[in-house]
Structure formats: C-alpha cells, structure tokens
Design a protein around this motif. Structure first.
Motif, PDB file in Angstrom:
ATOM      1  N   PRO A  25       8.777  -6.409   5.399  1.00 21.68           N
ATOM      2  CA  PRO A  25       9.031  -6.755   6.798  1.00 21.68           C
ATOM      3  C   PRO A  25       7.886  -6.359   7.728  1.00 21.68           C
ATOM      4  CG  PRO A  25      10.134  -4.704   6.300  1.00 21.68           C
ATOM      5  CD  PRO A  25       9.454  -5.162   5.016  1.00 21.68           C
ATOM      6  N   ASP A  26       6.863  -5.659   7.161  1.00 21.63           N
ATOM      7  CA  ASP A  26       5.805  -5.101   8.004  1.00 21.63           C
ATOM      8  C   ASP A  26       4.410  -5.570   7.587  1.00 21.63           C
ATOM      9  OD1 ASP A  26       5.443  -3.678   5.659  1.00 21.63           O
ATOM     10  OD2 ASP A  26       6.245  -1.793   6.469  1.00 21.63           O
ATOM     11  N   GLY A  27       4.316  -6.822   7.169  1.00 24.90           N
ATOM     12  CA  GLY A  27       3.012  -7.400   6.860  1.00 24.90           C
ATOM     13  C   GLY A  27       2.372  -6.895   5.577  1.00 24.90           C
ATOM     14  N   GLY A  28       3.161  -6.290   4.698  1.00 28.29           N
ATOM     15  CA  GLY A  28       2.640  -5.828   3.416  1.00 28.29           C
ATOM     16  C   GLY A  28       2.357  -4.340   3.338  1.00 28.29           C
ATOM     17  N   LEU A  60      13.002 -14.471   6.849  1.00 29.82           N
ATOM     18  CA  LEU A  60      14.307 -14.059   6.352  1.00 29.82           C
ATOM     19  C   LEU A  60      15.185 -13.799   7.571  1.00 29.82           C
ATOM     20  CD1 LEU A  60      16.113 -13.268   3.915  1.00 29.82           C
ATOM     21  CD2 LEU A  60      15.322 -10.910   4.280  1.00 29.82           C
ATOM     22  N   ASP A  61      16.258 -14.540   7.678  1.00 24.09           N
ATOM     23  CA  ASP A  61      17.152 -14.425   8.840  1.00 24.09           C
ATOM     24  C   ASP A  61      16.377 -14.577  10.149  1.00 24.09           C
ATOM     25  OD1 ASP A  61      19.320 -14.001   7.103  1.00 24.09           O
ATOM     26  OD2 ASP A  61      18.947 -11.830   7.079  1.00 24.09           O
ATOM     27  N   GLY A  62      15.422 -15.501  10.164  1.00 28.10           N
ATOM     28  CA  GLY A  62      14.660 -15.806  11.363  1.00 28.10           C
ATOM     29  C   GLY A  62      13.529 -14.846  11.685  1.00 28.10           C
ATOM     30  N   LYS A  63      13.323 -13.831  10.832  1.00 25.17           N
ATOM     31  CA  LYS A  63      12.265 -12.850  11.072  1.00 25.17           C
ATOM     32  C   LYS A  63      11.143 -13.060  10.067  1.00 25.17           C
ATOM     33  CE  LYS A  63      15.515  -9.456  12.791  1.00 25.17           C
ATOM     34  NZ  LYS A  63      16.297  -8.273  12.462  1.00 25.17           N
ATOM     35  N   PRO A  64       9.888 -12.885  10.490  1.00 22.44           N
ATOM     36  CA  PRO A  64       8.768 -13.080   9.560  1.00 22.44           C
ATOM     37  C   PRO A  64       8.752 -11.989   8.486  1.00 22.44           C
ATOM     38  CG  PRO A  64       7.972 -12.262  11.665  1.00 22.44           C
ATOM     39  CD  PRO A  64       9.442 -12.530  11.839  1.00 22.44           C
ATOM     40  N   ILE A  65       8.490 -12.409   7.259  1.00 21.62           N
ATOM     41  CA  ILE A  65       8.336 -11.477   6.144  1.00 21.62           C
ATOM     42  C   ILE A  65       7.145 -11.908   5.302  1.00 21.62           C
ATOM     43  CG2 ILE A  65      10.789 -10.842   5.990  1.00 21.62           C
ATOM     44  CD1 ILE A  65      10.904 -12.732   3.481  1.00 21.62           C
ATOM     45  N   ARG A  66       6.699 -11.004   4.479  1.00 15.22           N
ATOM     46  CA  ARG A  66       5.701 -11.295   3.453  1.00 15.22           C
ATOM     47  C   ARG A  66       6.460 -11.303   2.126  1.00 15.22           C
ATOM     48  NH1 ARG A  66       0.966 -13.436   2.853  1.00 15.22           N
ATOM     49  NH2 ARG A  66      -0.593 -12.186   1.837  1.00 15.22           N
ATOM     50  N   LEU A  69      16.327  -6.413   2.363  1.00 21.01           N
ATOM     51  CA  LEU A  69      15.815  -5.751   3.572  1.00 21.01           C
ATOM     52  C   LEU A  69      16.948  -5.246   4.458  1.00 21.01           C
ATOM     53  CD1 LEU A  69      12.753  -8.011   4.506  1.00 21.01           C
ATOM     54  CD2 LEU A  69      12.780  -5.877   3.191  1.00 21.01           C
ATOM     55  N   ALA A  70      17.961  -4.688   3.815  1.00 22.38           N
ATOM     56  CA  ALA A  70      19.115  -4.168   4.538  1.00 22.38           C
ATOM     57  C   ALA A  70      19.436  -2.734   4.115  1.00 22.38           C
ATOM     58  CB  ALA A  70      20.324  -5.071   4.302  1.00 22.38           C
ATOM     59  N   GLY A  71      18.520  -2.086   3.409  1.00 23.51           N
ATOM     60  CA  GLY A  71      18.758  -0.725   2.946  1.00 23.51           C
ATOM     61  C   GLY A  71      19.720  -0.640   1.775  1.00 23.51           C
ATOM     62  N   SER A  72      19.979  -1.751   1.125  1.00 20.17           N
ATOM     63  CA  SER A  72      20.922  -1.777  -0.002  1.00 20.17           C
ATOM     64  C   SER A  72      20.285  -1.167  -1.243  1.00 20.17           C
ATOM     65  CB  SER A  72      21.332  -3.224  -0.296  1.00 20.17           C
ATOM     66  OG  SER A  72      22.144  -3.277  -1.446  1.00 20.17           O
ATOM     67  N   HIS A  73      21.100  -0.471  -2.018  1.00 16.69           N
ATOM     68  CA  HIS A  73      20.677   0.054  -3.320  1.00 16.69           C
ATOM     69  C   HIS A  73      21.599  -0.453  -4.413  1.00 16.69           C
ATOM     70  CE1 HIS A  73      17.733   2.641  -1.421  1.00 16.69           C
ATOM     71  NE2 HIS A  73      18.657   3.005  -0.560  1.00 16.69           N
ATOM     72  N   GLU A  74      22.413  -1.460  -4.076  1.00 18.64           N
ATOM     73  CA  GLU A  74      23.370  -2.024  -5.024  1.00 18.64           C
ATOM     74  C   GLU A  74      22.778  -3.274  -5.673  1.00 18.64           C
ATOM     75  OE1 GLU A  74      27.953  -3.728  -5.145  1.00 18.64           O
ATOM     76  OE2 GLU A  74      27.197  -2.820  -3.306  1.00 18.64           O
ATOM     77  N   TRP A  75      22.715  -3.241  -6.997  1.00 21.19           N
ATOM     78  CA  TRP A  75      22.157  -4.346  -7.773  1.00 21.19           C
ATOM     79  C   TRP A  75      23.265  -5.090  -8.492  1.00 21.19           C
ATOM     80  CZ3 TRP A  75      16.913  -5.518  -8.012  1.00 21.19           C
ATOM     81  CH2 TRP A  75      16.057  -4.581  -7.408  1.00 21.19           C
ATOM     82  N   ILE A  76      23.105  -6.409  -8.608  1.00 22.15           N
ATOM     83  CA  ILE A  76      23.987  -7.204  -9.457  1.00 22.15           C
ATOM     84  C   ILE A  76      23.148  -7.694 -10.632  1.00 22.15           C
ATOM     85  CG2 ILE A  76      25.613  -7.870  -7.640  1.00 22.15           C
ATOM     86  CD1 ILE A  76      24.176 -10.556  -7.436  1.00 22.15           C
ATOM     87  N   GLU A  77      23.777  -7.783 -11.788  1.00 21.51           N
ATOM     88  CA  GLU A  77      23.079  -8.221 -12.991  1.00 21.51           C
ATOM     89  C   GLU A  77      23.793  -9.428 -13.570  1.00 21.51           C
ATOM     90  OE1 GLU A  77      21.637  -5.290 -15.709  1.00 21.51           O
ATOM     91  OE2 GLU A  77      21.760  -3.703 -14.199  1.00 21.51           O
ATOM     92  N   THR A 130       4.778  -1.955   3.387  1.00 22.57           N
ATOM     93  CA  THR A 130       5.814  -1.478   2.471  1.00 22.57           C
ATOM     94  C   THR A 130       6.493  -2.686   1.835  1.00 22.57           C
ATOM     95  OG1 THR A 130       7.537  -1.431   4.183  1.00 22.57           O
ATOM     96  CG2 THR A 130       6.248   0.589   3.852  1.00 22.57           C
ATOM     97  N   TRP A 131       6.989  -2.496   0.611  1.00 25.34           N
ATOM     98  CA  TRP A 131       7.624  -3.578  -0.145  1.00 25.34           C
ATOM     99  C   TRP A 131       8.973  -3.137  -0.674  1.00 25.34           C
ATOM    100  CZ3 TRP A 131       5.619  -8.368  -0.224  1.00 25.34           C
ATOM    101  CH2 TRP A 131       4.276  -8.510   0.143  1.00 25.34           C
TER     102      TRP A 131
END
Length: 163
Positions: free
Chosen positions: A145-148, A118-124, A31-39, A150-151
């Motif tokens: 982060p918006d109650g479902g 997540l980091d003190g903020k409510p998430i689904r 939930l940080a706008g990251s597009h970098e994946w680790i495998e 968007t995922w």
C-alpha cells in the motif's frame, strides 16, 4: 532503427509447460491486517503460443466458496527482454484485464511488478516465481500500500507436476 532482439529471457517460463496439481494458500482479507489463511486445491495446464514468445495457462481454482477458472496470459517483449502477465477471471469474464505485471527471471527467481488498485486505493503488486525444479515450483503474490516499502504476501501456490 531497432537493435537486435533481446532473447535472454525468452525461455523463462519453459519450466511451466505441462500439467500441474496446485495447492493454494490465500490470505482471507488483503491489506486488512488479517493473519487468517484459507487453503484449497486446484490444477494448472500451461501451453506455449506464438513460437514460444507467449504462453497461456488454464487454472481450475477450487476455493471453499466455489470453483472457478482463471487464465494467465504471458507475452515476451524482445525489445525490453521482459515478460508481461495478465489475468482473466471466469467470475467476471467481461471485466477489464488487470494491469500486467512485468519482469523476468534472475538467478532462478522471477519477479514481476505492476501498479493497480484495491478498493479504489493505489497499490503495488508483486509476483514471485521461485523454488523451481523439474517437478515443482512456487508462485506468490504480494501487495504494497506504500509504493513498495512494505509488502504483504496474500497468495501462495505450490505446484507439483502431474506425471
């Protein structure tokens, strides 16, 4: 008075019994706008407990930052016909268990949800089991982060049965 037990979904996780090689793809930041994946690689070994109404899997997760273990514990509720899934992480074994994701399988796909933080903020949180065959399966985790509304999928695991 309680009605008859709902055993419709009791065998939802039977496919996972046994030993698996697991290929992981994990988003570097959630939930940080990251597009970098680790495998990375891992293994999973799942066993039924309590006459099939619960099960446990032992996971070895070989992240580039270090190997750790995790336990997935699942329990079936015959009243609701749903499964609850908890996660125990060896990196913090005395932490409280995460809130369980709850759900079941419909048409070969399992979908499970929970409210968490997540980091003190409510998430689904959403888990999806899909692409299930006798020798393979896929699991993915997503956060909202918006109650479902968007995922963001942040972890995908590809399972291959070890013969």
């Amino acid at each position: 008075m309680q009605g008859a037990p709902n055993l419709t979904h009791l065998h939802d996780f039977d496919f996972l019994v046994g030993d698996w090689q697991v290929h992981h793809r994990q988003l570097k930041a959630r939930l940080a706008g990251s597009h970098e994946w680790i495998e990375f690689e891992g293994t999973c070994s799942m066993h039924k407990l309590m006459n099939g109404s619960s099960n446990v899997d032992d996971n070895v997760i070989e992240k580039p930052s270090g190997t750790y273990r995790g336990v997935g514990l699942r329990s079936y509720d015959p009243v609701s016909g749903r499964w609850a899934i908890w996660w125990l992480d060896s990196r913090d074994p005395f932490a409280n268990l995460d809130p369980p994701v709850k759900g079941n399988f419909v048409n070969g796909m399992g979908t499970f949800y929970a409210n968490d933080t997540l980091d003190g903020k409510p998430i689904r949180v959403r888990f999806i089991w899909s692409h299930i065959t006798p020798t393979s399966a896929q699991w993915e985790q997503a956060y909202s982060p918006d109650g479902g509304k968007t995922w963001e999928t942040n972890w995908v695991m590809q399972f291959q049965r070890i013969r």
